[in-house]
Motif scaffolding. Structure first.
Motif, PDB file in Angstrom:
ATOM      1  N   GLY A  29     -23.271  37.699  80.565  1.00 29.55           N
ATOM      2  CA  GLY A  29     -23.297  38.574  79.391  1.00 29.55           C
ATOM      3  C   GLY A  29     -22.025  39.377  79.211  1.00 29.55           C
ATOM      4  O   GLY A  29     -21.634  39.702  78.079  1.00 29.55           O
ATOM      5  N   GLU A  33     -18.948  38.618  74.802  1.00 29.48           N
ATOM      6  CA  GLU A  33     -18.156  39.146  73.679  1.00 29.48           C
ATOM      7  C   GLU A  33     -16.720  38.605  73.661  1.00 29.48           C
ATOM      8  O   GLU A  33     -15.996  38.809  72.686  1.00 29.48           O
ATOM      9  N   PHE A  39     -25.421  31.317  80.062  1.00 32.11           N
ATOM     10  CA  PHE A  39     -26.133  30.118  80.520  1.00 32.11           C
ATOM     11  C   PHE A  39     -27.457  29.944  79.794  1.00 32.11           C
ATOM     12  O   PHE A  39     -27.930  28.839  79.613  1.00 32.11           O
ATOM     13  N   ARG A  40     -28.074  31.052  79.400  1.00 30.39           N
ATOM     14  CA  ARG A  40     -29.370  30.963  78.723  1.00 30.39           C
ATOM     15  C   ARG A  40     -29.206  30.830  77.212  1.00 30.39           C
ATOM     16  O   ARG A  40     -30.176  30.655  76.499  1.00 30.39           O
ATOM     17  N   GLN A 106     -20.940  37.050  89.135  1.00 35.88           N
ATOM     18  CA  GLN A 106     -21.479  35.681  89.156  1.00 35.88           C
ATOM     19  C   GLN A 106     -20.642  34.796  88.257  1.00 35.88           C
ATOM     20  O   GLN A 106     -20.846  33.593  88.189  1.00 35.88           O
ATOM     21  N   PHE A 164     -26.609  25.174  91.609  1.00 37.95           N
ATOM     22  CA  PHE A 164     -27.988  25.437  92.029  1.00 37.95           C
ATOM     23  C   PHE A 164     -28.277  24.656  93.316  1.00 37.95           C
ATOM     24  O   PHE A 164     -27.889  23.499  93.438  1.00 37.95           O
ATOM     25  N   GLY A 190     -25.069  42.601  82.268  1.00 37.72           N
ATOM     26  CA  GLY A 190     -24.966  41.301  81.608  1.00 37.72           C
ATOM     27  C   GLY A 190     -25.492  40.140  82.415  1.00 37.72           C
ATOM     28  O   GLY A 190     -24.977  39.026  82.305  1.00 37.72           O
ATOM     29  N   ASN A 218     -30.785  43.031  76.230  1.00 36.83           N
ATOM     30  CA  ASN A 218     -32.156  42.500  76.306  1.00 36.83           C
ATOM     31  C   ASN A 218     -32.845  42.974  77.585  1.00 36.83           C
ATOM     32  O   ASN A 218     -32.188  43.352  78.550  1.00 36.83           O
TER      33      ASN A 218
END
Ligand code: APR
Length: 250
Positions: A29, A33, A39-40, A106, A164, A190, A218
Motif C-alpha cells: 500500500g 500512490e 498484491f490484492r 515487505q 510463498f 499499507g 481499509n
C-alpha cells in the motif's frame, strides 16, 4: 499549509516524540500512490488473467520459468519508471527525526531506499537481485526477454524475492523480530496483514508493550487490535503525522 485532515491523538504524538526505538512495517500500500499495484488489487492489462499469488511460488516458477520471469521483468520496468511518493519521503524523514528507527518492508521495489531511508530490512528480498534457482547464488543478469541461465550450473535464474512457502532471509528475520521486541512504538503501514511471518511482528510488539499504530485506508484483520488507527492513504497520512508530531507550529 493545507488544512490538516488527519486527527492525531495527543497520546500518539507523545508516544512518537518520546520513543527510543520506532519499528515500522510497510507493505504494498505504501507504493500504491507511486503507481505500483498492490498484491490484492486486480491485475490489469497483460497480466489480468494471472493471480500474482500463484506466480509468486517456487512451484509456479518450476512449471513455467519464462512466464514468471516475464512477470518480474514487467514489474522491474514498472518500478524503474515510477518515483517514491510523499509516504516514502515522510518515512525517510522519520528515520532522521527518531532516536532510532527500524524500517522493515515487505516491498521488493527499493522505493524506500530511493526516498532516502537507510538500513531498510528487506523482509521479502529485492526485485533487482537475481539468484540461481538451484544454488541460491546472486547472479548478474540483463533484461532481454529470455529467462537467463546460471553461468555456473546452467539452471534457470530466478528473481531474488521471497515467494510463498519460502523462508525469510535469516538476517532480515532476526533484525525484524529484534526490532519488534524492543521498540516503544510499532507502525504497520499499507499492509493487509495477511502474510506471515511479517504480520506476526505486530503481536510481538504488542506483547512487548509497544504502542501500536496502523495506517491504511481499509480495515485489515488486525485493525481492531491496534492502539491507534489512522484511516487513510499513507502518502497523505504520513506527512501530516510528521507535521503534527514533530513540527506542530507549522
Ligand atoms: N496507503 C496505505 N495503504 C494502502 C494504500 C495507500 N495509498 N492503498 C492500498 N493500501 C492498503 C490496502 O488496503 C491493503 O491493506 O495496502 C494493503 C495492501 O495489501 P497487499 O496487497 O496484501 O500487500 P502486502 O500486505 O504488502 O502483501 C504482503 O504478500 O503477495 C505477498 O510477498 C507479497 O509482500 C507481499 C505480501
Amino acid at each position: 499549509m493545507g488544512e490538516k485532515t488527519v486527527v492525531i491523538p495527543g497520546a500518539l504524538s507523545s508516544a512518537l516524540r518520546d520513543a527510543r526505538h520506532i519499528c515500522v512495517l510497510t507493505g504494498a500500500g505504501v507504493s500504491a500512490e507511486s503507481g505500483v499495484p498492490t498484491f490484492r488489487d486486480a491485475m490489469e492489462g497483460l497480466w489480468a488473467d494471472y493471480d500474482p499469488r500463484k506466480l509468486a511460488t517456487p512451484e509456479g516458477f518450476a512449471e513455467d520459468p519464462a512466464l514468471v520471469w516475464g512477470w518480474y521483468e514487467w514489474r522491474r520496468k514498472l518500478v524503474r519508471d515510477v518515483e517514491p511518493n510523499p509516504g516514502h519521503t515522510a518515512l525517510a524523514e522519520l528515520d532522521a527525526l527518531a532516536s532510532r528507527l527500524t524500517l522493515v518492508t515487505q516491498n521488493v521495489d527499493g522505493l524506500h531506499q530511493r526516498a532516502g531511508s537507510k538500513n531498510v530490512v528487506e523482509f521479502h528480498g529485492n526485485l533487482f537481485v537475481d539468484r540461481c534457482f538451484a544454488e541460491g547464488t546472486v547472479v548478474e543478469t540483463v533484461d532481454d526477454g529470455e529467462p537467463p541461465a546460471c553461468p555456473s550450473c546452467g539452471g534457470p535464474i530466478r528473481p531474488g524475492v521471497v515467494w510463498f512457502g519460502e523462508s525469510i532471509p535469516p538476517d532480515a528475520l532476526q533484525m525484524a523480530f529484534a526490532a519488534a521486541e524492543t521498540c516503544d512504538v510499532y507502525l504497520s503501514i499499507g499492509t493487509s496483514s495477511e502474510v506471515f511471518p511479517a504480520a506476526g511482528l505486530f503481536d510481538i510488539a504488542r506483547s512487548a508493550g509497544a504502542t501500536t499504530v496502523e495506517i491504511n485506508p481499509n480495515v485489515t484483520e488486525q485493525t481492531a487490535h491496534f492502539d491507534f488507527v489512522l484511516s487513510g492513504k499513507s502518502g497523505r497520512v504520513l506527512p501530516e503525522l510528521l507535521d503534527s508530531v514533530f513540527r506542530p507550529n507549522l
